[in-house]
Design a protein around this motif. Structure first.
Motif, PDB file in Angstrom:
ATOM      1  N   THR A  36       0.842  -1.196   0.000  1.00 14.35           N
ATOM      2  CA  THR A  36       0.000   0.000   0.000  1.00 14.35           C
ATOM      3  C   THR A  36       0.878   1.246   0.000  1.00 14.35           C
ATOM      4  O   THR A  36       0.604   2.214  -0.708  1.00 14.35           O
ATOM      5  N   THR A  37       1.933   1.226   0.785  1.00 12.83           N
ATOM      6  CA  THR A  37       2.803   2.382   0.934  1.00 12.83           C
ATOM      7  C   THR A  37       4.052   2.261   0.065  1.00 12.83           C
ATOM      8  O   THR A  37       4.435   3.195  -0.617  1.00 12.83           O
ATOM      9  N   HIS A  38       4.690   1.094   0.136  1.00  9.38           N
ATOM     10  CA  HIS A  38       5.908   0.851  -0.631  1.00  9.38           C
ATOM     11  C   HIS A  38       5.800  -0.471  -1.355  1.00  9.38           C
ATOM     12  O   HIS A  38       5.154  -1.389  -0.875  1.00  9.38           O
ATOM     13  N   GLY A 214       2.253  -1.675   8.564  1.00  7.38           N
ATOM     14  CA  GLY A 214       2.836  -0.898   7.470  1.00  7.38           C
ATOM     15  C   GLY A 214       2.574   0.585   7.648  1.00  7.38           C
ATOM     16  O   GLY A 214       2.531   1.092   8.774  1.00  7.38           O
ATOM     17  N   GLY A 215       2.377   1.286   6.510  1.00  5.12           N
ATOM     18  CA  GLY A 215       2.137   2.717   6.574  1.00  5.12           C
ATOM     19  C   GLY A 215       0.694   3.032   6.947  1.00  5.12           C
ATOM     20  O   GLY A 215       0.436   3.903   7.787  1.00  5.12           O
ATOM     21  N   GLY A 243       1.780   3.359  10.322  1.00  3.30           N
ATOM     22  CA  GLY A 243       2.796   4.366  10.615  1.00  3.30           C
ATOM     23  C   GLY A 243       2.341   5.782  10.280  1.00  3.30           C
ATOM     24  O   GLY A 243       2.775   6.749  10.924  1.00  3.30           O
ATOM     25  N   ARG A 276       7.674  12.156  10.078  1.00  2.00           N
ATOM     26  CA  ARG A 276       7.979  10.821   9.586  1.00  2.00           C
ATOM     27  C   ARG A 276       9.475  10.529   9.664  1.00  2.00           C
ATOM     28  O   ARG A 276       9.886   9.468  10.152  1.00  2.00           O
ATOM     29  N   LYS A 279      10.511  10.196  13.353  1.00  2.00           N
ATOM     30  CA  LYS A 279      10.023   8.919  13.878  1.00  2.00           C
ATOM     31  C   LYS A 279      10.943   7.780  13.453  1.00  2.00           C
ATOM     32  O   LYS A 279      11.312   6.926  14.265  1.00  2.00           O
ATOM     33  N   GLU A 280      11.306   7.771  12.184  1.00  2.00           N
ATOM     34  CA  GLU A 280      12.162   6.689  11.686  1.00  2.00           C
ATOM     35  C   GLU A 280      13.550   6.743  12.326  1.00  2.00           C
ATOM     36  O   GLU A 280      14.102   5.706  12.700  1.00  2.00           O
ATOM     37  N   SER A 283      13.862   5.236  15.817  1.00  2.00           N
ATOM     38  CA  SER A 283      13.853   3.780  15.992  1.00  2.00           C
ATOM     39  C   SER A 283      15.246   3.280  16.328  1.00  2.00           C
ATOM     40  O   SER A 283      15.399   2.223  16.930  1.00  2.00           O
ATOM     41  N   GLY A 343       6.678  -5.228   7.907  1.00  2.00           N
ATOM     42  CA  GLY A 343       6.241  -3.842   7.753  1.00  2.00           C
ATOM     43  C   GLY A 343       7.185  -2.865   8.431  1.00  2.00           C
ATOM     44  O   GLY A 343       7.715  -3.136   9.506  1.00  2.00           O
ATOM     45  N   GLY A 344       7.371  -1.718   7.768  1.00  2.00           N
ATOM     46  CA  GLY A 344       8.328  -0.728   8.253  1.00  2.00           C
ATOM     47  C   GLY A 344       8.071  -0.273   9.681  1.00  2.00           C
ATOM     48  O   GLY A 344       9.013  -0.010  10.440  1.00  2.00           O
ATOM     49  N   SER A 345       6.804  -0.209  10.072  1.00  2.00           N
ATOM     50  CA  SER A 345       6.497   0.337  11.401  1.00  2.00           C
ATOM     51  C   SER A 345       6.881  -0.603  12.541  1.00  2.00           C
ATOM     52  O   SER A 345       6.902  -0.184  13.697  1.00  2.00           O
ATOM     53  N   ARG A 347       9.707  -1.547  13.022  1.00  2.00           N
ATOM     54  CA  ARG A 347      11.058  -1.188  13.483  1.00  2.00           C
ATOM     55  C   ARG A 347      10.985  -0.341  14.736  1.00  2.00           C
ATOM     56  O   ARG A 347      11.980  -0.167  15.417  1.00  2.00           O
ATOM     57  N   THR A 348       9.849   0.231  14.993  1.00  2.00           N
ATOM     58  CA  THR A 348       9.680   1.059  16.180  1.00  2.00           C
ATOM     59  C   THR A 348       9.878   0.178  17.421  1.00  2.00           C
ATOM     60  O   THR A 348       9.148  -0.801  17.591  1.00  2.00           O
TER      61      THR A 348
HETATM   62  P1  ADP Z   1       3.103  -1.057   3.360  1.00  2.00           P
HETATM   63  O1  ADP Z   1       3.166  -2.509   3.609  1.00  2.00           O
HETATM   64  O2  ADP Z   1       1.793  -0.442   3.729  1.00  2.00           O
HETATM   65  O3  ADP Z   1       3.512  -0.697   1.971  1.00  2.00           O
HETATM   66  P2  ADP Z   1       5.623  -0.530   4.742  1.00  2.00           P
HETATM   67  O4  ADP Z   1       5.847  -1.866   5.291  1.00  2.00           O
HETATM   68  O5  ADP Z   1       6.493  -0.076   3.658  1.00  2.00           O
HETATM   69  O6  ADP Z   1       4.112  -0.302   4.351  1.00  2.00           O
HETATM   70  O7  ADP Z   1       5.713   0.481   5.981  1.00  2.00           O
HETATM   71  C1  ADP Z   1       5.740   1.866   5.801  1.00  2.00           C
HETATM   72  C2  ADP Z   1       5.746   2.507   7.157  1.00  2.00           C
HETATM   73  O8  ADP Z   1       6.897   2.099   7.879  1.00  2.00           O
HETATM   74  C3  ADP Z   1       5.777   4.027   7.106  1.00  2.00           C
HETATM   75  O9  ADP Z   1       4.843   4.538   8.014  1.00  2.00           O
HETATM   76  C4  ADP Z   1       7.182   4.333   7.544  1.00  2.00           C
HETATM   77  O10 ADP Z   1       7.271   5.595   8.179  1.00  2.00           O
HETATM   78  C5  ADP Z   1       7.447   3.220   8.524  1.00  2.00           C
HETATM   79  N1  ADP Z   1       8.877   3.045   8.773  1.00  2.00           N
HETATM   80  C6  ADP Z   1       9.852   2.808   7.871  1.00  2.00           C
HETATM   81  N2  ADP Z   1      11.045   2.756   8.480  1.00  2.00           N
HETATM   82  C7  ADP Z   1      10.818   2.945   9.807  1.00  2.00           C
HETATM   83  C8  ADP Z   1      11.653   3.012  10.963  1.00  2.00           C
HETATM   84  N3  ADP Z   1      12.975   2.889  10.870  1.00  2.00           N
HETATM   85  N4  ADP Z   1      11.064   3.227  12.157  1.00  2.00           N
HETATM   86  C9  ADP Z   1       9.733   3.370  12.254  1.00  2.00           C
HETATM   87  N5  ADP Z   1       8.900   3.319  11.205  1.00  2.00           N
HETATM   88  C10 ADP Z   1       9.434   3.129   9.988  1.00  2.00           C
END
Ligand code: ADP
Ligand code: MG
Length: 656
Positions: A36-38, A214-215, A243, A276, A279-280, A283, A343-345, A347-348
């Motif tokens: 959805t986001t990436h 994710g995002g 995120g 954003r 926040k990243e 982490s 999912g990127g979030s 990592r938090t």
């Molecule tokens: P999707 O599956 O919806 O495409 P992703 O898995 O790519 O989404 O996640 C995107 C989200 O992850 C965003 O909100 C981004 O800010 C967050 N994100 C990416 N890197 C980090 C990090 N190092 N710490 C916290 N959040 C992160």
């Protein structure tokens, strides 16, 4: 007849078109996580470890954003940069629109949408594009990236989709792949891909949770691995949680810090962007310097603790879907063998701590949560391109449901259309009458309700069923579809262990058009089928009751203490009506039900007297507790009878 019942009889069903007519090029397949986001693409050629592919600037993630500003189309970072100024011509989160009609779109978005014939299109100023076409732009960029890397054409791809994606959403994703010039070998569920990447398929069995934040979406899935097959036991989540919510909460907090009470559009956009990034960074760092020039905030030192205080309430909203998914899967957190973070979030650090609390274990984090889904897709793609890989499961889907004919010619579906293969499914059937010492196992494929309207694949008999009262014999039928789409059907009587096995090759030769036609037909005929099914079901019920009453009548003989004369007359009359109805195949379900109800009503006092008698005779010389237990058991028996499985057609009366 019995000599044809070879226990390993093989039914070869004609296969007009080979399922994989085109030769695949080993080592030239790619795995795509269309997020959805990436989105991102990975390869794992010829058994190699998977790796994600970067652009010239070293960026692995492609923002899933497409810009239609101006004459040519841009995808990714460049497109995202144009979003603030052109909110209607730059499409992001297109995944939310895939396979959806106008009525399905309940969430807010900035786009101009036109809808015709159930298909939605984004009006981007002059051009009207379906979500499929927009997604195809993203896929095309990933394909090109892979071609540069592989130094030539890509053979095919595995694209991941959320586990809960329905047929329309999956089909839309597949079509997007086709438009992007990809041969989509297969779609793969995102949690399954993550599990494959971790090699969780190496063990024989296991229970896993996949936590994907994710995002803009949160998905939780519970998977079971058994006999090399991943089964999604439960999915849940929140399609409006991710995120981005952290970013919004932090941006609002920063703007307040800056002393701005009514931020303008530019200030808000700036704050979101800065939030954003901050926040990243937090982490991995404890503190970050924040500047919001438009809002007049400079050199503000934001700590991780401050961020956590702001986002904790949002992160905690993932807890209850997790608990619900475990509950739906019927398991306790302690029973899990592993929890995978995706999912990127995730990592938090706060999110990791939360996951640890909920699942009472440290989550698996060895693989990059942004890349793990693409890794799994690449591995799967490599396998499907023909590379030999050890210990990895092949997954495929069944294009049409597989089932058995039951009493009344009704189809009981055992494996539903689009189930992933290999798959095993089991169902327990019961006998219809005491005379039934054999059962016909008729295997059919199709979406229609009646066996006559489906394709017949195989027919065999299970013999040696012990003489047991109706619904008491239990025959377990197991359908097993292996990775090559070979179906094995096993029927086993659970008391004696009598067993019969047949291998069946289903009709994979159906062309896509034929499958489409069959599916459409089943929708068109749904009403007609429903009537036929309810009439057939009513006949089965009536037949069962009539059989039981007749047996009781025989048993009672002319003992008037259990069946007084005038009552007998009524029962016999109702039984005659039942026989007449059963002999007339045109009787509707409603009429048949009425006849059965009358038979049940008139024979009810008779049945009660018989029951009391049998209890009394059993009670003589027993102590009170034993009698109570006997009554309890009787209750259980009733419950079991009430919940019995469908009956298979009875054949033959005697083994001879
Ligand atoms: P999707 O599956 O919806 O495409 P992703 O898995 O790519 O989404 O996640 C995107 C989200 O992850 C965003 O909100 C981004 O800010 C967050 N994100 C990416 N890197 C980090 C990090 N190092 N710490 C916290 N959040 C992160
Ligand atoms: Mg994702």
């Amino acid at each position: 007849m019995a000599d044809s019942l070879d226990t390993s009889a093989l039914f070869q069903i004609e296969e007009p078109e080979a399922p994989r007519a085109r030769r695949r090029a080993a080592g030239r397949a790619i795995g795509i996580d269309l997020g959805t986001t990436h989105s991102l693409v990975a390869v794992a050629p010829s058994g190699a470890a998977p790796r994600v592919l970067a652009d010239a600037g070293g960026n692995v993630l492609v923002p899933s954003v497409v810009s239609y500003v101006g004459a040519d189309t841009r995808v990714g970072v460049a497109a995202r940069a144009e979003q603030v100024d052109h909110p209607q011509q730059v499409i992001s989160s297109v995944k939310r629109f895939m396979g959806r009609s106008a009525q399905d779109i309940g969430f807010s978005h900035p786009y101009r949408i036109v809808s015709a014939d159930g298909v939605i299109r984004f009006d981007v100023g002059g051009r009207r594009l379906t979500p499929i076409e927009v997604s195809a732009e993203i896929l095309a960029v990933l394909r090109t990236r892979a071609e540069v890397e592989l130094g030539g054409a890509v053979d095919g791809a595995v694209i991941t989709v959320p586990a809960y994606f329905d047929d329309a959403q999956r089909q839309a994703t597949k079509d997007a792949g086709r438009i992007a010039g990809l041969d989509v070998y297969r779609l793969l569920a995102e949690p399954t891909a993550a599990a494959l990447a971790y090699g969780l398929d190496r063990g024989d069995t296991g229970l896993f949770a996949v936590y994907d934040l994710g995002g803009g979406t949160f998905d939780i899935s519970v998977l079971r691995l058994r006999e090399g097959v991943f089964q999604v036991l439960a999915t849940g989540g929140d399609s409006a949680l991710g995120g981005d919510d952290f970013d919004r909460a932090l941006a609002a907090w920063l703007i307040e810090r800056a002393g701005v009470t009514a931020p303008d559009h530019g200030q808000t956009a700036e704050a979101l962007h800065v939030a954003r990034a901050a926040k990243e960074t937090l982490s991995s760092e404890d503190v970050v310097a924040v500047d919001l020039p438009r809002a007049g905030l400079a050199g503000f030192e934001l700590t991780r603790a401050q961020l956590e205080a702001i986002v904790t309430p949002i992160a905690r909203r993932t807890i209850s879907p997790c608990r619900q998914a475990l509950k739906d899967a019927g398991i306790a957190p302690e029973e899990l063998d592993g929890v995978v973070l995706v999912g990127g979030s995730t990592r938090t650090p706060l999110v990791r701590r939360l996951v640890e609390q909920v699942f009472r274990r440290e989550p698996l984090v060895d693989l990059d949560p942004d890349q793990v889904v693409a890794f799994g897709a690449a591995i799967q793609a490599d396998i499907l391109s023909g590379s030999p890989r050890e210990g990895v499961t092949l997954l495929d889907v069944v294009p049409l449901s597989l089932g058995l004919e039951t009493m009344g010619g009704i189809v009981e579906k055992i494996i539903a259309r689009n189930s992933t293969i290999p798959i095993a499914a089991r169902q327990v059937f019961t006998n219809y009458s005491e005379q039934q010492t054999a059962m016909t196992i008729h295997v059919v494929q199709g979406e229609r309700e009646l066996a006559a309207d489906c394709k017949s694949l195989a027919r065999f008999e299970l013999r040696g069923i012990p003489r047991l009262p109706p619904s008491m014999a239990r025959v377990e039928v197991v359908f097993q579809l292996d990775a090559d789409a070979l179906l094995t059907v096993t029927a086993r009587e659970l008391m004696t262990g009598a067993k019969q096995t047949v291998e069946v090759k289903p009709t994979y030769g159906l062309s896509a058009a034929e499958v489409d036609a069959l599916v459409t037909e089943s929708y068109d005929r749904a009403e007609e089928d429903f009537a036929a099914r309810s009439s057939a079901e009513a006949r089965v019920e009536l037949g069962r009751v009539a059989l039981a009453v007749r047996a009781a009548l025989d048993d009672a003989g002319d003992d008037v203490s259990v069946l007084p004369a005038e009552e007998r007359e009524q029962v016999v009359g109702a039984l005659a009506d039942a026989d007449a109805t059963l002999a007339a195949p045109s009787a509707s379900g409603k009429a048949t039900d009425a006849v059965r109800l009358r038979l049940e009503t008139v024979s009810e006092p008779f049945a009660r007297r018989r029951m009391e008698r049998s209890l009394l005779s059993g009670m003589q010389g027993k102590r009170v507790e034993e009698v109570e237990r006997a009554i309890d058991d009787e209750g259980d028996l009733d419950a079991r009878r009430g919940g019995h499985g469908p009956e298979l057609t009875g054949v033959g009366h005697d083994e001879g």
